[in-house]
Design a protein around this motif. Structure first.
Motif, PDB file in Angstrom:
ATOM      1  N   UNK A  47       0.834  -1.204   0.000  1.00 36.82           N
ATOM      2  CA  UNK A  47       0.000   0.000   0.000  1.00 36.82           C
ATOM      3  C   UNK A  47       0.870   1.256   0.000  1.00 36.82           C
ATOM      4  N   UNK A  48       1.995   1.187   0.704  1.00 33.73           N
ATOM      5  CA  UNK A  48       2.920   2.325   0.754  1.00 33.73           C
ATOM      6  C   UNK A  48       3.503   2.606  -0.630  1.00 33.73           C
ATOM      7  N   UNK A  49       3.901   1.553  -1.338  1.00 37.34           N
ATOM      8  CA  UNK A  49       4.429   1.723  -2.697  1.00 37.34           C
ATOM      9  C   UNK A  49       3.358   2.267  -3.637  1.00 37.34           C
ATOM     10  N   UNK A  50       2.142   1.771  -3.489  1.00 36.10           N
ATOM     11  CA  UNK A  50       1.043   2.252  -4.336  1.00 36.10           C
ATOM     12  C   UNK A  50       0.797   3.742  -4.099  1.00 36.10           C
ATOM     13  N   UNK A  51       0.819   4.155  -2.840  1.00 34.33           N
ATOM     14  CA  UNK A  51       0.630   5.574  -2.515  1.00 34.33           C
ATOM     15  C   UNK A  51       1.762   6.421  -3.090  1.00 34.33           C
ATOM     16  N   UNK A  52       2.993   5.913  -3.012  1.00 27.94           N
ATOM     17  CA  UNK A  52       4.142   6.647  -3.550  1.00 27.94           C
ATOM     18  C   UNK A  52       4.032   6.780  -5.065  1.00 27.94           C
ATOM     19  N   UNK A  53       3.617   5.712  -5.746  1.00 30.01           N
ATOM     20  CA  UNK A  53       3.440   5.782  -7.200  1.00 30.01           C
ATOM     21  C   UNK A  53       2.323   6.755  -7.567  1.00 30.01           C
ATOM     22  N   UNK A  54       1.249   6.774  -6.767  1.00 26.90           N
ATOM     23  CA  UNK A  54       0.148   7.708  -7.010  1.00 26.90           C
ATOM     24  C   UNK A  54       0.595   9.151  -6.894  1.00 26.90           C
ATOM     25  N   UNK A  55       1.387   9.439  -5.862  1.00 24.10           N
ATOM     26  CA  UNK A  55       1.900  10.801  -5.674  1.00 24.10           C
ATOM     27  C   UNK A  55       2.843  11.176  -6.812  1.00 24.10           C
ATOM     28  N   UNK A  56       3.682  10.241  -7.231  1.00 23.65           N
ATOM     29  CA  UNK A  56       4.597  10.491  -8.345  1.00 23.65           C
ATOM     30  C   UNK A  56       3.823  10.775  -9.628  1.00 23.65           C
ATOM     31  N   UNK A  57       2.711  10.053  -9.831  1.00 24.31           N
ATOM     32  CA  UNK A  57       1.931  10.266 -11.050  1.00 24.31           C
ATOM     33  C   UNK A  57       1.310  11.664 -11.072  1.00 24.31           C
ATOM     34  N   UNK A  58       0.940  12.197  -9.916  1.00 20.98           N
ATOM     35  CA  UNK A  58       0.426  13.572  -9.866  1.00 20.98           C
ATOM     36  C   UNK A  58       1.502  14.558 -10.296  1.00 20.98           C
ATOM     37  N   UNK A  59       2.754  14.294  -9.959  1.00 15.25           N
ATOM     38  CA  UNK A  59       3.854  15.164 -10.405  1.00 15.25           C
ATOM     39  C   UNK A  59       4.019  15.070 -11.921  1.00 15.25           C
ATOM     40  N   UNK A  60       3.774  13.880 -12.487  1.00 13.08           N
ATOM     41  CA  UNK A  60       3.817  13.730 -13.952  1.00 13.08           C
ATOM     42  C   UNK A  60       2.731  14.580 -14.590  1.00 13.08           C
ATOM     43  N   UNK A  61       1.555  14.614 -13.974  1.00 11.95           N
ATOM     44  CA  UNK A  61       0.474  15.462 -14.484  1.00 11.95           C
ATOM     45  C   UNK A  61       0.905  16.924 -14.448  1.00 11.95           C
ATOM     46  N   UNK A  62       1.597  17.320 -13.383  1.00 14.87           N
ATOM     47  CA  UNK A  62       2.106  18.697 -13.283  1.00 14.87           C
ATOM     48  C   UNK A  62       3.003  19.044 -14.472  1.00 14.87           C
ATOM     49  N   UNK A  63       3.815  18.097 -14.914  1.00 17.91           N
ATOM     50  CA  UNK A  63       4.758  18.328 -16.008  1.00 17.91           C
ATOM     51  C   UNK A  63       4.092  18.339 -17.381  1.00 17.91           C
ATOM     52  N   UNK A  64       2.933  17.698 -17.489  1.00 20.45           N
ATOM     53  CA  UNK A  64       2.296  17.480 -18.791  1.00 20.45           C
ATOM     54  C   UNK A  64       1.552  18.717 -19.297  1.00 20.45           C
ATOM     55  N   UNK A  65       1.457  18.784 -20.635  1.00 16.25           N
ATOM     56  CA  UNK A  65       0.628  19.809 -21.275  1.00 16.25           C
ATOM     57  C   UNK A  65      -0.840  19.409 -21.229  1.00 16.25           C
ATOM     58  N   UNK A  66      -1.093  18.099 -21.276  1.00 13.35           N
ATOM     59  CA  UNK A  66      -2.460  17.567 -21.202  1.00 13.35           C
ATOM     60  C   UNK A  66      -2.384  16.127 -20.740  1.00 13.35           C
ATOM     61  N   UNK A  67      -3.565  15.584 -20.376  1.00 10.61           N
ATOM     62  CA  UNK A  67      -3.598  14.167 -20.017  1.00 10.61           C
ATOM     63  C   UNK A  67      -4.509  13.423 -20.984  1.00 10.61           C
TER      64      UNK A  67
END
Length: 103
Positions: free
Chosen positions: A46-66
């Motif tokens: 669950x900890x790894x899943x939460x970390x991956x989820x938070x990392x994916x939000x940072x990817x959204x920050x970098x993106x022009x669109x999803x």
């Protein structure tokens, strides 16, 4: 200065890994920089899943669109959260299949 390629973050359930990979390939061959979900071939904590989820939000920050990969219109809890996050950030959102409005 040369034009920067568009950056697209792919969102979607990892149960659709084949479709996510296909979208990644198609976007990449069309000249797009792709940020995709982390692939976990084995069960994760669950900890790894939460970390991956938070990392994916940072990817959204970098993106022009999803781009949401949602075969059959399916959007799970994590993807719904990512769509809401992208909307709040003013990111354009596209879906591979028609989807109901996700808040």
């Amino acid at each position: 200065m040369p034009h920067r390629p568009e950056i697209v973050c792919i969102c979607g359930s990892t149960r659709f890994l084949d479709q996510i990979r296909a979208a990644n390939r198609d976007l990449t061959f069309s000249g797009v920089i792709v940020l995709a979900p982390g692939e976990a071939d084995v069960s994760i904590t669950d900890e790894q899943k939460a970390a991956l989820g938070a990392l994916h939000l940072r990817k959204i920050d970098l993106a022009d669109r999803i781009m949401v990969v949602n075969p059959g219109g399916y959007i799970g809890e994590s993807t719904s959260r990512e769509v809401a996050y992208a909307r709040a950030a003013g990111k354009p959102i596209s879906f591979t299949d028609p989807a109901q409005d996700v808040s």
